[in-house]
Design a protein around this motif. Structure first.
Motif, mmCIF file in Angstrom:
data_model
loop_
_atom_site.group_PDB
_atom_site.id
_atom_site.type_symbol
_atom_site.label_atom_id
_atom_site.label_comp_id
_atom_site.label_asym_id
_atom_site.label_seq_id
_atom_site.Cartn_x
_atom_site.Cartn_y
_atom_site.Cartn_z
ATOM 1 N N SER A 30 -10.773 -1.198 -3.174
ATOM 2 C CA SER A 30 -10.824 -0.415 -1.931
ATOM 3 C C SER A 30 -11.370 -1.215 -0.746
ATOM 4 O O SER A 30 -11.364 -0.719 0.381
ATOM 5 N N ASP A 31 -11.816 -2.431 -0.966
ATOM 6 C CA ASP A 31 -12.253 -3.303 0.124
ATOM 7 C C ASP A 31 -11.094 -4.045 0.784
ATOM 8 O O ASP A 31 -11.294 -4.728 1.788
ATOM 9 N N TYR A 32 -9.903 -3.908 0.203
ATOM 10 C CA TYR A 32 -8.765 -4.724 0.646
ATOM 11 C C TYR A 32 -7.656 -3.884 1.248
ATOM 12 O O TYR A 32 -7.201 -2.904 0.636
ATOM 13 N N GLY A 33 -7.233 -4.283 2.455
ATOM 14 C CA GLY A 33 -5.970 -3.789 2.954
ATOM 15 C C GLY A 33 -4.856 -4.446 2.157
ATOM 16 O O GLY A 33 -4.976 -5.599 1.738
ATOM 17 N N MET A 34 -3.791 -3.701 1.922
ATOM 18 C CA MET A 34 -2.709 -4.189 1.076
ATOM 19 C C MET A 34 -1.393 -4.223 1.842
ATOM 20 O O MET A 34 -1.149 -3.413 2.740
ATOM 21 N N GLY A 35 -0.553 -5.155 1.443
ATOM 22 C CA GLY A 35 0.758 -5.264 2.075
ATOM 23 C C GLY A 35 1.834 -5.594 1.068
ATOM 24 O O GLY A 35 1.549 -6.096 -0.026
ATOM 25 N N TRP A 36 3.060 -5.279 1.443
ATOM 26 C CA TRP A 36 4.244 -5.692 0.694
ATOM 27 C C TRP A 36 5.087 -6.581 1.611
ATOM 28 O O TRP A 36 5.292 -6.255 2.800
ATOM 29 N N PHE A 47 7.516 -9.317 6.440
ATOM 30 C CA PHE A 47 6.684 -8.123 6.266
ATOM 31 C C PHE A 47 7.554 -6.917 5.958
ATOM 32 O O PHE A 47 8.614 -6.729 6.558
ATOM 33 N N VAL A 48 7.081 -6.093 5.018
ATOM 34 C CA VAL A 48 7.772 -4.848 4.683
ATOM 35 C C VAL A 48 6.914 -3.642 5.055
ATOM 36 O O VAL A 48 7.352 -2.757 5.781
ATOM 37 N N ALA A 49 5.674 -3.618 4.555
ATOM 38 C CA ALA A 49 4.806 -2.471 4.789
ATOM 39 C C ALA A 49 3.370 -2.861 4.532
ATOM 40 O O ALA A 49 3.100 -3.820 3.807
ATOM 41 N N ALA A 50 2.452 -2.105 5.137
ATOM 42 C CA ALA A 50 1.025 -2.340 4.931
ATOM 43 C C ALA A 50 0.295 -1.014 4.884
ATOM 44 O O ALA A 50 0.747 -0.017 5.456
ATOM 45 N N ILE A 51 -0.856 -1.021 4.213
ATOM 46 C CA ILE A 51 -1.673 0.174 4.106
ATOM 47 C C ILE A 51 -3.128 -0.234 4.227
ATOM 48 O O ILE A 51 -3.547 -1.284 3.719
ATOM 49 N N SER A 52 -3.908 0.585 4.908
ATOM 50 C CA SER A 52 -5.309 0.271 5.132
ATOM 51 C C SER A 52 -6.135 0.475 3.865
ATOM 52 O O SER A 52 -5.650 1.003 2.865
ATOM 53 N N THR A 53 -7.391 0.080 3.937
ATOM 54 C CA THR A 53 -8.251 0.162 2.753
ATOM 55 C C THR A 53 -8.370 1.588 2.223
ATOM 56 O O THR A 53 -8.370 1.804 1.010
ATOM 57 N N SER A 54 -8.443 2.550 3.116
ATOM 58 C CA SER A 54 -8.589 3.947 2.698
ATOM 59 C C SER A 54 -7.252 4.609 2.380
ATOM 60 O O SER A 54 -7.214 5.652 1.736
ATOM 61 N N GLY A 55 -6.180 4.001 2.878
ATOM 62 C CA GLY A 55 -4.858 4.603 2.722
ATOM 63 C C GLY A 55 -4.469 5.519 3.866
ATOM 64 O O GLY A 55 -3.351 6.031 3.898
ATOM 65 N N ASN A 59 1.932 1.128 7.963
ATOM 66 C CA ASN A 59 2.822 0.533 8.952
ATOM 67 C C ASN A 59 4.026 -0.049 8.236
ATOM 68 O O ASN A 59 3.899 -0.535 7.109
ATOM 69 N N TYR A 60 5.189 0.020 8.882
ATOM 70 C CA TYR A 60 6.429 -0.407 8.241
ATOM 71 C C TYR A 60 7.245 -1.305 9.163
ATOM 72 O O TYR A 60 7.235 -1.130 10.391
ATOM 73 N N ALA A 61 7.985 -2.221 8.571
ATOM 74 C CA ALA A 61 8.987 -2.948 9.322
ATOM 75 C C ALA A 61 10.076 -1.969 9.749
ATOM 76 O O ALA A 61 10.378 -1.003 9.041
ATOM 77 N N SER A 62 10.676 -2.227 10.895
ATOM 78 C CA SER A 62 11.687 -1.312 11.414
ATOM 79 C C SER A 62 12.877 -1.210 10.463
ATOM 80 O O SER A 62 13.538 -0.175 10.396
ATOM 81 N N SER A 63 13.139 -2.276 9.712
ATOM 82 C CA SER A 63 14.294 -2.300 8.821
ATOM 83 C C SER A 63 14.146 -1.379 7.620
ATOM 84 O O SER A 63 15.150 -1.053 6.965
ATOM 85 N N VAL A 64 12.918 -0.962 7.313
ATOM 86 C CA VAL A 64 12.703 -0.118 6.135
ATOM 87 C C VAL A 64 12.106 1.240 6.488
ATOM 88 O O VAL A 64 11.992 2.113 5.613
#
Length: 124
Positions: A30-36, A47-55, A59-64
């Motif tokens: 839970s200390d880490y922001g995560m991305g795909w 970049f595809v998507a990201a989520i903050s530590t809490s969820g 945020n998303y790339a426009s293509s997805v």
């Protein structure tokens, strides 16, 4: 160190769905922001998507956007990417990544740890 292991890739027909998962171990998830991210042959990692530590923030790339959904379960140390209405252009190796105490959007820069990737192929 944080270890990240992706799973859930495979071959799917256009219009189909896949759910990718990334299991984390080694530090407090839970200390880490995560991305795909994804990387197609001959192309740069994107970049595809990201989520903050809490969820609470995503945020998303426009293509997805509108087709993919990122989520996380801090109790299970996992982050997922639900991919719907897949298109051939989504074919790539998909990577999850972790950024300590940051919500990093749009760039691989700033991510501290990376998984080995899982192949997604969209083809009829």
């Amino acid at each position: 160190q944080v270890q990240l292991v992706e799973s859930g890739g495979g071959l799917v027909q256009p219009g189909g769905s896949l759910r990718l998962s990334c299991a984390a171990s080694g530090r407090t998830f839970s200390d880490y922001g995560m991305g795909w991210f994804r990387q197609a042959p001959g192309k740069e990692r994107e970049f595809v998507a990201a989520i903050s530590t809490s969820g609470r923030s995503t945020n998303y790339a426009s293509s997805v956007k509108g087709r993919f959904t990122i989520s996380r379960d801090n109790a299970k140390n996992t982050v997922s990417l639900q991919m719907d209405n897949l298109e051939p252009k989504d074919t790539a190796i998909y990577f999850c990544a972790a950024a300590y105490a940051r919500f990093v959007v749009g760039t691989p820069t700033g991510y501290d740890y990376w998984g080995q990737g899982t192949q997604v192929t969209v083809s009829s």
